[in-house]
Design a protein around this motif. Structure first.
Motif, PDB file in Angstrom:
ATOM      1  N   ILE A   1       9.086   0.321   3.287  1.00 45.47           N
ATOM      2  CA  ILE A   1       7.916  -0.150   2.536  1.00 45.47           C
ATOM      3  C   ILE A   1       8.336  -1.253   1.575  1.00 45.47           C
ATOM      4  O   ILE A   1       9.217  -1.067   0.734  1.00 45.47           O
ATOM      5  CB  ILE A   1       7.244   1.012   1.785  1.00 45.47           C
ATOM      6  CG1 ILE A   1       6.730   2.035   2.793  1.00 45.47           C
ATOM      7  CG2 ILE A   1       6.120   0.504   0.895  1.00 45.47           C
ATOM      8  CD1 ILE A   1       6.168   3.292   2.178  1.00 45.47           C
ATOM      9  N   GLU A   2       7.689  -2.396   1.709  1.00 44.18           N
ATOM     10  CA  GLU A   2       7.983  -3.539   0.842  1.00 44.18           C
ATOM     11  C   GLU A   2       7.324  -3.368  -0.518  1.00 44.18           C
ATOM     12  O   GLU A   2       7.958  -3.510  -1.558  1.00 44.18           O
ATOM     13  CB  GLU A   2       7.500  -4.821   1.502  1.00 44.18           C
ATOM     14  CG  GLU A   2       7.851  -6.061   0.751  1.00 44.18           C
ATOM     15  CD  GLU A   2       7.430  -7.309   1.500  1.00 44.18           C
ATOM     16  OE1 GLU A   2       7.558  -8.383   0.921  1.00 44.18           O
ATOM     17  OE2 GLU A   2       6.982  -7.212   2.656  1.00 44.18           O
ATOM     18  N   HIS A   3       6.018  -3.080  -0.523  1.00 44.43           N
ATOM     19  CA  HIS A   3       5.302  -2.797  -1.767  1.00 44.43           C
ATOM     20  C   HIS A   3       4.027  -2.028  -1.445  1.00 44.43           C
ATOM     21  O   HIS A   3       3.605  -1.955  -0.294  1.00 44.43           O
ATOM     22  CB  HIS A   3       5.009  -4.063  -2.569  1.00 44.43           C
ATOM     23  CG  HIS A   3       3.981  -4.957  -1.963  1.00 44.43           C
ATOM     24  ND1 HIS A   3       4.279  -5.873  -0.979  1.00 44.43           N
ATOM     25  CD2 HIS A   3       2.650  -5.069  -2.180  1.00 44.43           C
ATOM     26  CE1 HIS A   3       3.172  -6.510  -0.639  1.00 44.43           C
ATOM     27  NE2 HIS A   3       2.173  -6.036  -1.337  1.00 44.43           N
ATOM     28  N   VAL A   4       3.417  -1.458  -2.480  1.00 48.70           N
ATOM     29  CA  VAL A   4       2.192  -0.678  -2.333  1.00 48.70           C
ATOM     30  C   VAL A   4       1.140  -1.257  -3.267  1.00 48.70           C
ATOM     31  O   VAL A   4       1.409  -1.484  -4.447  1.00 48.70           O
ATOM     32  CB  VAL A   4       2.432   0.810  -2.668  1.00 48.70           C
ATOM     33  CG1 VAL A   4       1.138   1.605  -2.577  1.00 48.70           C
ATOM     34  CG2 VAL A   4       3.485   1.398  -1.748  1.00 48.70           C
ATOM     35  N   SER A   5      -0.056  -1.522  -2.725  1.00 49.54           N
ATOM     36  CA  SER A   5      -1.177  -2.019  -3.527  1.00 49.54           C
ATOM     37  C   SER A   5      -2.122  -0.861  -3.818  1.00 49.54           C
ATOM     38  O   SER A   5      -2.461  -0.087  -2.929  1.00 49.54           O
ATOM     39  CB  SER A   5      -1.944  -3.102  -2.770  1.00 49.54           C
ATOM     40  OG  SER A   5      -1.107  -4.183  -2.477  1.00 49.54           O
TER      41      SER A   5
ATOM     42  N   CYS B   1       4.432  -2.621   4.811  1.00 50.42           N
ATOM     43  CA  CYS B   1       5.756  -2.425   5.400  1.00 50.42           C
ATOM     44  C   CYS B   1       6.480  -3.754   5.547  1.00 50.42           C
ATOM     45  O   CYS B   1       5.863  -4.823   5.553  1.00 50.42           O
ATOM     46  CB  CYS B   1       5.630  -1.745   6.766  1.00 50.42           C
ATOM     47  SG  CYS B   1       4.972  -0.085   6.645  1.00 50.42           S
ATOM     48  N   ILE B   2       7.785  -3.685   5.690  1.00 49.89           N
ATOM     49  CA  ILE B   2       8.613  -4.879   5.773  1.00 49.89           C
ATOM     50  C   ILE B   2       8.235  -5.740   6.968  1.00 49.89           C
ATOM     51  O   ILE B   2       8.238  -6.941   6.883  1.00 49.89           O
ATOM     52  CB  ILE B   2      10.095  -4.476   5.824  1.00 49.89           C
ATOM     53  CG1 ILE B   2      10.440  -3.757   4.534  1.00 49.89           C
ATOM     54  CG2 ILE B   2      10.989  -5.645   6.144  1.00 49.89           C
ATOM     55  CD1 ILE B   2      11.638  -4.159   3.798  1.00 49.89           C
ATOM     56  N   GLY B   3       7.857  -5.167   8.094  1.00 48.97           N
ATOM     57  CA  GLY B   3       7.502  -5.934   9.287  1.00 48.97           C
ATOM     58  C   GLY B   3       6.121  -6.557   9.242  1.00 48.97           C
ATOM     59  O   GLY B   3       5.701  -7.209  10.180  1.00 48.97           O
ATOM     60  N   GLY B   4       5.363  -6.342   8.155  1.00 53.68           N
ATOM     61  CA  GLY B   4       4.039  -6.930   8.013  1.00 53.68           C
ATOM     62  C   GLY B   4       2.899  -5.971   8.283  1.00 53.68           C
ATOM     63  O   GLY B   4       1.738  -6.319   8.095  1.00 53.68           O
ATOM     64  N   HIS B   5       3.205  -4.767   8.721  1.00 57.76           N
ATOM     65  CA  HIS B   5       2.161  -3.777   8.996  1.00 57.76           C
ATOM     66  C   HIS B   5       1.592  -3.245   7.674  1.00 57.76           C
ATOM     67  O   HIS B   5       2.327  -2.935   6.750  1.00 57.76           O
ATOM     68  CB  HIS B   5       2.729  -2.618   9.814  1.00 57.76           C
ATOM     69  CG  HIS B   5       1.730  -1.566  10.142  1.00 57.76           C
ATOM     70  ND1 HIS B   5       0.737  -1.762  11.070  1.00 57.76           N
ATOM     71  CD2 HIS B   5       1.559  -0.319   9.657  1.00 57.76           C
ATOM     72  CE1 HIS B   5      -0.001  -0.662  11.143  1.00 57.76           C
ATOM     73  NE2 HIS B   5       0.489   0.228  10.294  1.00 57.76           N
ATOM     74  N   VAL B   6       0.250  -3.181   7.603  1.00 60.91           N
ATOM     75  CA  VAL B   6      -0.432  -2.680   6.406  1.00 60.91           C
ATOM     76  C   VAL B   6      -1.395  -1.584   6.827  1.00 60.91           C
ATOM     77  O   VAL B   6      -2.154  -1.745   7.772  1.00 60.91           O
ATOM     78  CB  VAL B   6      -1.219  -3.816   5.695  1.00 60.91           C
ATOM     79  CG1 VAL B   6      -1.958  -3.279   4.485  1.00 60.91           C
ATOM     80  CG2 VAL B   6      -0.299  -4.946   5.311  1.00 60.91           C
TER      81      VAL B   6
END
Length: 58
Positions: A13-17, A33-38
């Motif tokens: 997980i890159e960040h959480v909004s 997520c790091i791969g761009g999946h939200v």
């Protein structure tokens, strides 16, 4: 069900909004997520005081 370890989740997980609307008891959560999946999730939040509870009926 096997729960993934927190260390693995931190790597993926890159960040959480979070979007909190004080008028309702729900929070919109979007882990990015790091791969761009939200993903989008709606969670119920706890209310500490009665006066901070939403005034809209269910």
């Amino acid at each position: 069900m096997v729960r993934p370890s927190p260390q693995i989740a931190r790597l993926l997980i890159e960040h959480v909004s979070l979007v909190v609307d004080k008028a309702v008891e729900h929070v919109d959560v979007e882990p990015h997520c790091i791969g761009g999946h939200v993903e989008s999730h709606v969670l119920a939040r706890s209310v500490r005081r009665y006066d901070s509870a939403p005034t809209t009926p269910y």
